[in-house]
Structure formats: C-alpha cells, structure tokens
Design a protein around this motif. Structure first.
Motif, PDB file in Angstrom:
ATOM      1  N   GLN A 201       0.829  -1.213   0.000  1.00 31.21           N
ATOM      2  CA  GLN A 201       0.000   0.000   0.000  1.00 31.21           C
ATOM      3  C   GLN A 201       0.859   1.256   0.000  1.00 31.21           C
ATOM      4  O   GLN A 201       0.548   2.235  -0.685  1.00 31.21           O
ATOM      5  N   ARG A 202       1.931   1.215   0.766  1.00 32.16           N
ATOM      6  CA  ARG A 202       2.818   2.379   0.792  1.00 32.16           C
ATOM      7  C   ARG A 202       3.442   2.640  -0.580  1.00 32.16           C
ATOM      8  O   ARG A 202       3.491   3.785  -1.060  1.00 32.16           O
TER       9      ARG A 202
ATOM     10  N   GLU B  96       2.903   5.887  -2.970  1.00 33.58           N
ATOM     11  CA  GLU B  96       4.032   6.653  -3.515  1.00 33.58           C
ATOM     12  C   GLU B  96       3.930   6.776  -5.034  1.00 33.58           C
ATOM     13  O   GLU B  96       4.189   7.844  -5.601  1.00 33.58           O
ATOM     14  N   LYS B  97       3.533   5.665  -5.682  1.00 26.66           N
ATOM     15  CA  LYS B  97       3.381   5.718  -7.141  1.00 26.66           C
ATOM     16  C   LYS B  97       2.288   6.705  -7.546  1.00 26.66           C
ATOM     17  O   LYS B  97       2.460   7.516  -8.468  1.00 26.66           O
TER      18      LYS B  97
ATOM     19  N   LYS C 219       1.772  14.135  -9.132  1.00 29.30           N
ATOM     20  CA  LYS C 219       2.708  15.240  -9.253  1.00 29.30           C
ATOM     21  C   LYS C 219       3.064  15.483 -10.714  1.00 29.30           C
ATOM     22  O   LYS C 219       3.081  16.631 -11.186  1.00 29.30           O
ATOM     23  N   LYS C 220       3.327  14.391 -11.442  1.00 34.91           N
ATOM     24  CA  LYS C 220       3.622  14.533 -12.858  1.00 34.91           C
ATOM     25  C   LYS C 220       2.418  15.077 -13.623  1.00 34.91           C
ATOM     26  O   LYS C 220       2.564  15.902 -14.541  1.00 34.91           O
ATOM     27  N   ASP C 221       1.212  14.626 -13.232  1.00 34.58           N
ATOM     28  CA  ASP C 221       0.008  15.111 -13.905  1.00 34.58           C
ATOM     29  C   ASP C 221      -0.198  16.605 -13.656  1.00 34.58           C
ATOM     30  O   ASP C 221      -0.593  17.352 -14.563  1.00 34.58           O
TER      31      ASP C 221
END
Length: 379
Positions: A52-53, A57-58, A64-66
């Motif tokens: 889950q972590r 993170e993914k 963030k990239k979006d």
C-alpha cells in the motif's frame, strides 16, 4: 491337541508423570503453532502495508507529474489562445491576398469563391464535345487545381463565415467537377478507340497507346488481329502487362488501364454548419440583444394588430348589415316602380321599351350588389 493361544499383552497404564509430560508437550505444540500463525499474520500484514505504501508513492508521483503536465498544458493553451486571433487575422489576409492574386492574373479561370463563375465554367466545359485525350488531360490540371482550392476554402474558412447554402454550393461544385472529369476521360477514351486502326502497332498489329502526364497515366490496348497465339500483352518500355483468356483472344475486345494521382473515391467530409456558429464570437451578445428586441417588437405589433382587428370586426359587420339593408330597400323600391309602371302601361309600345330599360337597370343593380358582397367577404 491344539496349542493354547497366547494371551494378548495388557496395556500398560500411564503414570501420572507421563500424562503430565504429554500434556506439556501438547501445550508447547499449541503455543508453537499459535506463535507461527501470529508471526505469519504479522509478516503478511507488513507486506500488505508495504505494498500500500508503494502504491501510494506511485500515485503521488503520478499526480505530481500530472499536475506538472497540466500546468504546462495550461501555459501552452494560454499561448495558443493568445496566438489564435493573430492566426485568424493572417488566414483572412492570406485568403484576401489569394483572391486579389486571382483577380490580377486574369487568366480566364473561374474564382472558386464565386459559385456563379464555377457553374459557368462547368456548363461551358459540358458543352465542349469531341475533345482529344491530350486536351482533356491539359484541362484536368485546371480542374484539379479548382477542386483543391474549393476544398481548402471549406477546410480553412471559419464555420461562422460559411452558411449552409454556401457549403452546399461548394460541395456541389466539387462533385460536379469530379463527375465531369471522369466523364470527359471516358469519352476521350472512346474517341481514341475509334482511331484504333490508325494507331496499330507494326509488330503485333494490335493497338497499343500510352499517354502520361503528372496527373494521369493511360494504357489502352485493342485486339485488332484476333490472333489466339498472342495472349500475353506487355506495353513497350514499361513493366505493365497482362494475359487474356483464349476465348477473348479471338474477340473484339479492348482494355484500358487508368492510373490517377488524385483521389476521387473518398467522399467529402461533411461540414456541420448551424445557426449558432454562423456569427463570430464577439457578435453573439449583440445578436442575442437584437433578437430579443425584435421578438419584443413583433409581440407588441401582434398585440396592437389583434386589438385593432377586434375593434374593427364589429364595425365591419355593422357596415355590411347596413349595406345589405340599403340594397334590399333599393331593390324593393325598383321592383315597386316597375310593377306600378307595368300595370299603367299595358299595350303601349313606348312604355314597354321603358320597362325593358328599367329591368336592365334592375339586373345591373343586382349584379353590382352581388359583386360588392363578394369583395366585402374577401376583405
């Protein structure tokens, strides 16, 4: 005498110490299994939490990239919106320059923007008969150029500058030019085949003709000798050839191979023109206000006309009844006069003539009264 069977050994009774030891072993095994199960559960829970972590993170990285991509797209969009009016201005200037260039060249070609000139050009070309294939190919250059220009007009002109009627006219011009060009090529091929004997090849005795330009390549072969041995045909200085069946080798047949470097198969892309996008974006508010004012004015006029009609209707009915009463009184007076004069003037020729005149006046008055009624009814 049978031997005596041995007695089964009796079970040895467990002592209290042994029972205690077994109970301790069972308890130790149970505790060990519980510990193993707990450790396994903790390990699986740790693995699940770790997965889950990693997923979080993914997702955070993707978000963030979006966001970065969105910010870049917003900047590009703002840049494009800033350049859009300038691009539209340049397109309008280019179209105006193209129209002026066509006007100054004065080469006799029609203006693709003017539907009347296109229709005149098509009608004049339809009237031209018995054109050779070379003439058709030369004319096809102008026709293909006009088709491309009209297509560019439909593609590059903003939709608010084109109404539905103009779009249909341009599309109709394209279709008519395409069909007429195809018809002219077929007719020119037919005229070429009529001269097949003059174009016969010296070696084979059959007709072979190749005509090329930048738009069309034509291969024509006609079977003049009807020799069943010559079934394989290959055009000279080319890799184009074919083989005909034996039954066709002795028949009056001809074959045409036509290769075009333009596309007249793909249908035209439909352009949807609605009433909403026929006006520029800047004029939408003005048009809405004008339409609102126009609707209010029309409603006001309609209300006034309706009230006036309601007021005039009783007056018109009263006038019509008064006219009818006056006409009836007039007819009765005329009839009484005629009857009185008829009784006083029996046997006199002069009075008979006067009676005829009065009857004639009566008939004219009746006709006039009928005509007046019909006119009143129509009004």
């Amino acid at each position: 005498m049978a031997p005596k069977s041995k007695k089964a050994p009796s079970k040895k009774k467990m002592t209290k110490a042994e029972r205690l030891r077994l109970m301790q072993e069972e308890e130790e095994r149970r505790l060990k299994e519980e510990e193993e199960a707990r450790l396994k559960f903790e390990k699986e829970e740790q693995e699940r939490l770790e997965i889950q972590r990693i997923e979080r993170e993914k997702w955070s990285l993707l978000e963030k990239k979006d966001l970065e991509r969105r910010s870049q797209e917003l900047e590009e969009l703002a840049l494009l919106e800033g350049c859009f009016p300038e691009a539209e201005k340049q397109k309008r200037e280019i179209r105006a320059l193209a129209q002026w260039k066509h006007y100054t060249e004065c080469d006799g070609s029609p203006d693709p923007w003017v539907a009347q000139e296109m229709n005149t050009f098509i009608s004049l070309w339809e009237e031209e008969k018995n054109q050779a294939f070379e003439q058709v190919m030369e004319k096809s250059k102008l026709v293909l150029s006009l088709i491309e220009k009209v297509k560019l007009i439909l593609l590059e002109t903003p939709t608010y500058e084109l109404d539905h009627r103009t779009v249909l006219q341009h599309q109709g011009s394209i279709l008519r030019l395409q069909e007429l060009l195809s018809l002219k090529i077929n007719v020119a091929t037919e005229l070429l085949l009529r001269q097949a004997s003059n174009l016969a090849d010296l070696d084979t005795g059959n007709m072979e003709k190749i005509i090329k330009d930048e738009n069309v390549t034509l291969y024509v072969w006609a079977n003049l000798k009807k020799n069943p041995r010559h079934r394989s045909v290959r055009f000279s200085e080319t890799q184009i050839g074919f083989e005909i069946p034996r039954i066709l080798a002795t028949s009056n047949v001809a074959l045409r191979l036509l290769h075009t470097r333009y596309d007249h198969i793909t249908p035209l892309f439909p352009i949807a023109v609605t009433e909403q996008n026929q006006n520029p974006v800047g004029a939408e508010q003005v048009n809405v206000e004008e339409s609102t004012e126009k609707a209010m004015t029309e409603e006001k006029l309609f209300t006034e006309e309706k009230a006036a009609n309601e007021d005039e209707q009783p007056k018109a009915e009263q006038e019509r009844e008064l006219n009818l009463v006056q006409e009836e009184n007039k007819y009765e007076a005329i009839e009484n006069t005629v009857l009185q004069r008829t009784s006083d003037s029996e046997g006199e020729d002069s009075q008979t003539t006067q009676l005829e005149l009065e009857m004639k006046l009566l008939s004219e008055a009746v006709l006039a009264g009928v005509t007046g009624c019909s006119l009143t009814r129509w009004t």
